[in-house]
Design a protein around this motif. Structure first.
Motif, PDB file in Angstrom:
ATOM      1  N   PRO A  91       0.815  -1.224   0.000  1.00  0.00           N
ATOM      2  CA  PRO A  91       0.000   0.000   0.000  1.00  0.00           C
ATOM      3  C   PRO A  91       0.849   1.275   0.000  1.00  0.00           C
ATOM      4  N   GLY A  92       1.742   1.391  -0.992  1.00  0.00           N
ATOM      5  CA  GLY A  92       2.495   2.632  -1.142  1.00  0.00           C
ATOM      6  C   GLY A  92       3.894   2.634  -0.570  1.00  0.00           C
ATOM      7  N   PHE A  93       4.450   1.463  -0.243  1.00  0.00           N
ATOM      8  CA  PHE A  93       5.845   1.414   0.192  1.00  0.00           C
ATOM      9  C   PHE A  93       6.749   1.605  -1.022  1.00  0.00           C
ATOM     10  N   ILE A  94       7.899   2.261  -0.792  1.00  0.00           N
ATOM     11  CA  ILE A  94       8.882   2.434  -1.861  1.00  0.00           C
ATOM     12  C   ILE A  94      10.121   1.615  -1.514  1.00  0.00           C
ATOM     13  N   ASN A  95      10.413   0.612  -2.344  1.00  0.00           N
ATOM     14  CA  ASN A  95      11.585  -0.242  -2.143  1.00  0.00           C
ATOM     15  C   ASN A  95      12.765   0.314  -2.919  1.00  0.00           C
ATOM     16  N   ILE A  96      13.929   0.356  -2.274  1.00  0.00           N
ATOM     17  CA  ILE A  96      15.128   0.943  -2.874  1.00  0.00           C
ATOM     18  C   ILE A  96      16.229  -0.108  -2.932  1.00  0.00           C
ATOM     19  N   PHE A  97      16.717  -0.361  -4.132  1.00  0.00           N
ATOM     20  CA  PHE A  97      17.821  -1.298  -4.355  1.00  0.00           C
ATOM     21  C   PHE A  97      19.061  -0.475  -4.694  1.00  0.00           C
ATOM     22  N   LEU A  98      20.056  -0.452  -3.814  1.00  0.00           N
ATOM     23  CA  LEU A  98      21.259   0.349  -4.047  1.00  0.00           C
ATOM     24  C   LEU A  98      22.115  -0.274  -5.143  1.00  0.00           C
ATOM     25  N   SER A  99      22.743   0.576  -5.923  1.00  0.00           N
ATOM     26  CA  SER A  99      23.566   0.068  -7.028  1.00  0.00           C
ATOM     27  C   SER A  99      24.933  -0.361  -6.514  1.00  0.00           C
ATOM     28  N   GLN A 100      25.489  -1.369  -7.145  1.00  0.00           N
ATOM     29  CA  GLN A 100      26.792  -1.879  -6.734  1.00  0.00           C
ATOM     30  C   GLN A 100      27.891  -0.869  -7.024  1.00  0.00           C
ATOM     31  N   SER A 101      27.752  -0.100  -8.097  1.00  0.00           N
ATOM     32  CA  SER A 101      28.780   0.899  -8.418  1.00  0.00           C
ATOM     33  C   SER A 101      28.800   2.010  -7.365  1.00  0.00           C
ATOM     34  N   TRP A 102      27.606   2.381  -6.876  1.00  0.00           N
ATOM     35  CA  TRP A 102      27.540   3.429  -5.833  1.00  0.00           C
ATOM     36  C   TRP A 102      28.161   2.921  -4.536  1.00  0.00           C
ATOM     37  N   LEU A 103      27.873   1.666  -4.191  1.00  0.00           N
ATOM     38  CA  LEU A 103      28.482   1.077  -2.998  1.00  0.00           C
ATOM     39  C   LEU A 103      30.005   1.088  -3.111  1.00  0.00           C
ATOM     40  N   SER A 104      30.509   0.698  -4.276  1.00  0.00           N
ATOM     41  CA  SER A 104      31.958   0.659  -4.503  1.00  0.00           C
ATOM     42  C   SER A 104      32.564   2.052  -4.359  1.00  0.00           C
ATOM     43  N   GLU A 105      31.936   3.036  -4.993  1.00  0.00           N
ATOM     44  CA  GLU A 105      32.461   4.408  -4.958  1.00  0.00           C
ATOM     45  C   GLU A 105      32.544   4.946  -3.534  1.00  0.00           C
ATOM     46  N   ASN A 106      31.519   4.684  -2.744  1.00  0.00           N
ATOM     47  CA  ASN A 106      31.497   5.220  -1.392  1.00  0.00           C
ATOM     48  C   ASN A 106      32.462   4.497  -0.472  1.00  0.00           C
ATOM     49  N   LEU A 107      32.617   3.206  -0.655  1.00  0.00           N
ATOM     50  CA  LEU A 107      33.616   2.492   0.132  1.00  0.00           C
ATOM     51  C   LEU A 107      35.013   2.995  -0.210  1.00  0.00           C
ATOM     52  N   ASN A 108      35.267   3.213  -1.476  1.00  0.00           N
ATOM     53  CA  ASN A 108      36.577   3.709  -1.902  1.00  0.00           C
ATOM     54  C   ASN A 108      36.866   5.109  -1.364  1.00  0.00           C
ATOM     55  N   ALA A 109      35.816   5.913  -1.226  1.00  0.00           N
ATOM     56  CA  ALA A 109      35.992   7.280  -0.735  1.00  0.00           C
ATOM     57  C   ALA A 109      36.472   7.313   0.711  1.00  0.00           C
ATOM     58  N   TYR A 110      36.148   6.257   1.463  1.00  0.00           N
ATOM     59  CA  TYR A 110      36.490   6.246   2.887  1.00  0.00           C
ATOM     60  C   TYR A 110      37.510   5.166   3.252  1.00  0.00           C
ATOM     61  N   ILE A 111      38.123   4.527   2.264  1.00  0.00           N
ATOM     62  CA  ILE A 111      38.969   3.371   2.528  1.00  0.00           C
ATOM     63  C   ILE A 111      40.126   3.682   3.484  1.00  0.00           C
ATOM     64  N   GLN A 112      40.653   4.918   3.435  1.00  0.00           N
ATOM     65  CA  GLN A 112      41.775   5.268   4.307  1.00  0.00           C
ATOM     66  C   GLN A 112      41.336   6.092   5.523  1.00  0.00           C
ATOM     67  N   ASP A 113      40.035   6.176   5.718  1.00  0.00           N
ATOM     68  CA  ASP A 113      39.498   6.972   6.815  1.00  0.00           C
ATOM     69  C   ASP A 113      39.603   6.212   8.135  1.00  0.00           C
ATOM     70  N   SER A 114      40.323   6.758   9.084  1.00  0.00           N
ATOM     71  CA  SER A 114      40.496   6.088  10.378  1.00  0.00           C
ATOM     72  C   SER A 114      39.197   6.056  11.186  1.00  0.00           C
ATOM     73  N   ARG A 115      38.213   6.840  10.769  1.00  0.00           N
ATOM     74  CA  ARG A 115      36.936   6.899  11.486  1.00  0.00           C
ATOM     75  C   ARG A 115      35.875   6.002  10.853  1.00  0.00           C
ATOM     76  N   CYS A 116      36.288   5.158   9.915  1.00  0.00           N
ATOM     77  CA  CYS A 116      35.378   4.176   9.303  1.00  0.00           C
ATOM     78  C   CYS A 116      34.147   4.836   8.674  1.00  0.00           C
ATOM     79  N   GLY A 117      34.328   6.022   8.116  1.00  0.00           N
ATOM     80  CA  GLY A 117      33.227   6.685   7.425  1.00  0.00           C
ATOM     81  C   GLY A 117      32.284   7.464   8.308  1.00  0.00           C
ATOM     82  N   VAL A 118      32.581   7.550   9.598  1.00  0.00           N
ATOM     83  CA  VAL A 118      31.707   8.288  10.524  1.00  0.00           C
ATOM     84  C   VAL A 118      32.187   9.733  10.606  1.00  0.00           C
ATOM     85  N   GLU A 119      31.326  10.659  10.200  1.00  0.00           N
ATOM     86  CA  GLU A 119      31.685  12.072  10.218  1.00  0.00           C
ATOM     87  C   GLU A 119      31.452  12.685  11.595  1.00  0.00           C
TER      88      GLU A 119
END
Length: 579
Positions: free
Chosen positions: A80-108
């Motif tokens: 009844p009106g739920f919106i399902n979201i499937f994240l793209s694998q390329s977006w997941l890869s890009e974001n993991l790569n952006a924080y790969i050397q971050d000592s804070r594990c991506g937590v701002e």
């Protein structure tokens, strides 16, 4: 990187573009089943009811205004009106790569840091810490660590009980012992025995009882000799607590102690202010505030006694003074109290009265984070076999002993010293995780076998998972910090692991918003489980693995090790390099 917040902002914008009033949010939640995507937006139904329109049709209008193609590979309407979201694998890869050397594990770091005063542990210095102090101490400390990691200013307040009638009895007994040329440290080496001896004398010796009562008056009036004896007792008692904190790997220090006695000079002023405002009135000789805001079903107001008929003050008076200090001197935005559920009415009264009297600002957050009880196998509060109170230090020592016995069965190549060091990490971690992994408000059954198990949601399982990840780098002959990817998500197990890694920051938001460390415990268990599935399905070091695939999977492993270690650190649980 706050994934849920990012999705919420984009979908909320689309909802408004579709004509939905701004007060309706998308309510982003993790999907419980893979066929419904990674995330689900559940806010359309409520908006449709208000707008008196078909929820699926309204969801379709939102989708037409929504552009998250850079994030999602697919977006669909369900039910009844739920919106399902499937994240793209390329977006997941890009974001993991952006924080790969971050000592804070991506937590701002928080863009709007708050001043958070946290009241936890709070033992009574007349006795040694027992198992009843465990939950407040470790739940409070885990939330404190998470708040600090997010960038908030945290002021720990250990509201130790160091005042009251019992201290007249204790310092009178201490004076007698010291008169026999005994040393205070020796006399107080076992606080429980010392307390029992003093109480026995108080009950059986009328002269001693009268002396103890006189000492209470002298102590409260600032008698130098009594204060000296009292200070000796306090210093040694605090040292007992510090030993427990060190064993527990808790961040409380002597500088965090703000005991009951610190507010003595404020107490009469609290009563005077409440009288001047017409809030406190005399009732049977006592000063009482009647709170209509907390009236019972019959409309009778809730009475709060702030001064006894004899002039003495109560816990409510001291807690009001502490709250005034925290609001007006420490300038807290949030006041978090980790006190058991039996004090719920007391805390409601103090909070209500503090705001009514203007001791704190109306917009200050006053939070009582109650917790349940540790139960024995009989379903009753945890006790010794003889029915006595279990000293916390003895519980921790037994856990270390049991952990050492288990490790000795598994580790044939370790020295005695190595086994002892690992046993201390595993034993203490097991007790803490078993408690923290339960919903804060729930009672739970204490069970040695389950908490020290290397299977399931336990500290030993997570500590072992961490060493498993680290062993991959040892076999590869590279340092974990040297692996920088790039990450390319291809296999389904890689995608599941990547998604879980990017949920770390959102998880911490849930932990600190509601003071729920169990959310972090569950997350870490799910992360470790996702890694194990990834490790089994996706070879890393086999000779036929392509170099770029190897680097990608090593980078995913690096992320996993970093998040497990950081997550356990926030829970106050240590890791080891091997087990």
């Amino acid at each position: 990187m706050k994934l849920k917040q990012l999705l919420a902002e984009k979908i909320h914008t689309a909802m408004q573009a579709a004509g939905i009033p701004a007060e309706h949010g998308p309510h982003i939640a993790l999907s419980k089943q893979a066929q419904f995507g990674d995330y689900q937006a559940n806010g359309i139904l409520g908006a449709a009811k208000q707008l008196k329109t078909n929820p699926r049709a309204l969801a379709q209008q939102v989708l037409e205004k929504l552009d998250i193609s850079e994030i999602a590979s697919k977006v669909e309407i369900a039910g009844p009106g739920f919106i399902n979201i499937f994240l793209s694998q390329s977006w997941l890869s890009e974001n993991l790569n952006a924080y790969i050397q971050d000592s804070r594990c991506g937590v701002e770091q928080s863009q709007k840091p708050l001043t958070c005063v946290v009241d936890y542990s709070s033992p009574n210095l007349a006795k040694e810490m027992h198992v009843g102090h465990l939950r407040s101490t470790i739940i409070g400390d885990a939330v404190v660590r998470a708040l600090e990691f997010q960038g908030h200013k945290v002021i720990r307040q250990n509201h130790m009980g160091d005042w009251g009638t019992q201290f007249g009895m204790l310092i009178a007994h201490l004076e007698t012992i010291l008169a026999d040329n005994s040393v205070a440290e020796v006399a107080l080496s076992d606080l429980e025995t010392f307390y029992r001896e003093a109480k026995k004398r108080f009950d059986e010796d009328e002269n001693f009882a009268n002396t103890a009562r006189d000492y209470v008056v002298k102590l409260q009036s600032g008698d130098a000799k009594c204060l000296e004896l009292w200070q000796q007792f306090i210093d040694i008692s605090v040292s007992h607590s510090e030993e427990v904190y060190k064993k527990l790997n808790v961040t409380l220090t002597r500088e965090d102690i703000r005991p009951e006695s610190a507010y003595n000079e404020m107490l009469q002023g609290i009563v005077d202010e409440l009288q001047q405002q017409g809030l406190a009135v005399e009732d049977q000789g006592a000063q009482v505030v009647f709170l209509q805001e907390l009236a019972d079903k019959e409309g009778n107001p809730s009475p709060v006694i702030i001064q006894k008929s004899g002039g003495g003050f109560l816990y409510a008076t001291t807690d009001l003074a502490a709250l005034k200090y925290r609001g007006q001197v420490l300038k807290a935005d949030r006041n978090l109290y980790f006190i058991d559920a039996r004090q719920s009415l007391h805390m409601q009264q103090v909070f209500t009265l503090a705001k009514k009297a203007g001791f704190v600002d109306q917009d200050m957050s006053l939070e009582h984070h109650a917790f349940g009880t540790m139960m024995g196998s009989d379903g009753k509060p945890f006790k010794t076999r003889s029915g006595g109170t279990v000293k916390l230090v003895e519980l921790l020592d037994e856990s270390v002993s049991r952990a050492k016995a288990l490790i000795a069965q598994r580790a044939t190549d370790m020295s005695e010293k190595e086994q002892q060091q690992i046993a201390e990490v595993v034993g203490i971690g097991a007790v803490k995780f078993a408690d923290l992994s339960k919903h804060r408000t729930s009672d739970y059954i204490f069970n040695w076998d389950s908490m020290l198990s290397f299977d399931g949601a336990t500290a030993p399982y997570l500590q072992y998972a961490y060493t498993r990840v680290k062993s991959i780098f040892a076999k590869a002959g590279v340092e974990l910090e040297q692996v920088n990817g790039p990450i390319a998500i291809e296999a389904e197990q890689e995608r599941i692991l990547a998604l879980k890694l990017l949920q770390f920051e959102d998880t911490l938001e849930l932990v600190t918003a509601e003071a729920h460390p169990h959310v972090l415990c569950q997350y870490l268990f799910e992360l470790a489980s996702a890694f194990m599935s990834f490790y089994e399905a996706c070879p890393i070091l086999k000779s036929d693995v392509e170099p770029q695939t190897k680097q990608s999977r090593l980078a995913l492993s690096r992320w996993t090790a970093s998040v497990i270690k950081q997550g356990l650190t926030l829970l106050g649980i240590e890791t080891t390099e091997k087990m």
